[in-house]
Enzyme design. Sequence first.
Site, mmCIF file in Angstrom:
data_model
loop_
_atom_site.group_PDB
_atom_site.id
_atom_site.type_symbol
_atom_site.label_atom_id
_atom_site.label_comp_id
_atom_site.label_asym_id
_atom_site.label_seq_id
_atom_site.Cartn_x
_atom_site.Cartn_y
_atom_site.Cartn_z
ATOM 1 N N CYS A 156 37.103 31.723 36.969
ATOM 2 C CA CYS A 156 38.201 31.318 36.070
ATOM 3 C C CYS A 156 38.624 29.880 36.363
ATOM 4 O O CYS A 156 38.951 29.116 35.445
ATOM 5 C CB CYS A 156 39.394 32.240 36.232
ATOM 6 S SG CYS A 156 39.033 33.973 35.925
HETATM 7 C C1 BEZ Z 1 36.366 35.058 38.822
HETATM 8 O O1 BEZ Z 1 37.012 34.425 37.989
HETATM 9 O O2 BEZ Z 1 35.691 34.487 39.664
HETATM 10 C C2 BEZ Z 1 36.372 36.556 38.828
HETATM 11 C C3 BEZ Z 1 37.473 37.264 38.399
HETATM 12 C C4 BEZ Z 1 37.465 38.642 38.442
HETATM 13 C C5 BEZ Z 1 36.348 39.314 38.910
HETATM 14 C C6 BEZ Z 1 35.229 38.590 39.304
HETATM 15 C C7 BEZ Z 1 35.234 37.214 39.278
#
Ligand code: BEZ
Length: 211
Positions: free
Chosen positions: A45
Amino acid sequence: MAVRLGDVAPNFKARTNEGDIDFHEWLGDKWGVLFSHPKDFTPVCTTELGMVAKLKPEFDRRNCKVIALSVDSVEDHNSWINDINETQGVTVNYPIIADTDRKVADLYDMIHPNELDTLTVRSVFVIGSDKKVKLTITYPASTGRNFDEILRTIDSLQLTAEHAVATPVNWKDGGMCIVVPNLSDEEARAKFPKGIEVIKPYLRTTPQPNR
Ligand code: BEZ
């Protein structure tokens, strides 16, 4: 209920790091991209929100506003934005909805419990200036989105809203377009002065009309 193509994008009031908004008022007469991400302070994210900040001038050029969403608080968003700015070399320049009560997530069916029980997946809604949903995409948490592709879809949506063309596989702005099937060859020749190529009666191409 899922939000489907052609539906009016459901309106809502929400808190964001840039203040409270009424979604339809915030959109005004512009196009919009509403996209959710699973959680603040997560790695994928962080890269996505940084990229959207970098690409913001490209969204502006398309008369399109962008707004992110997660089920975290404004306080968390503000703290995480500092990290995004620091690590991605950007200044986050668009609002992030703080959907702590999951009201917007439920309205747009952004929580897919068999994938992530209480967090939003990576949903994208492209909304036209008529407030109707033009395109939706859903990615799982583990796969970061390609925002160049989302810009490409906006180019196609805006082109095909104005001209009687469709866009073929891997089309990019400036590429050859497909003449829509409901036009006769004669109508198409009149509409597209740059000419049409009839490859099959159902497969006809023309140079991009607005280039
Ligand atoms: C991420 O943004 O890295 C992420 C968020 C939730 C689960 C897995 C990865």
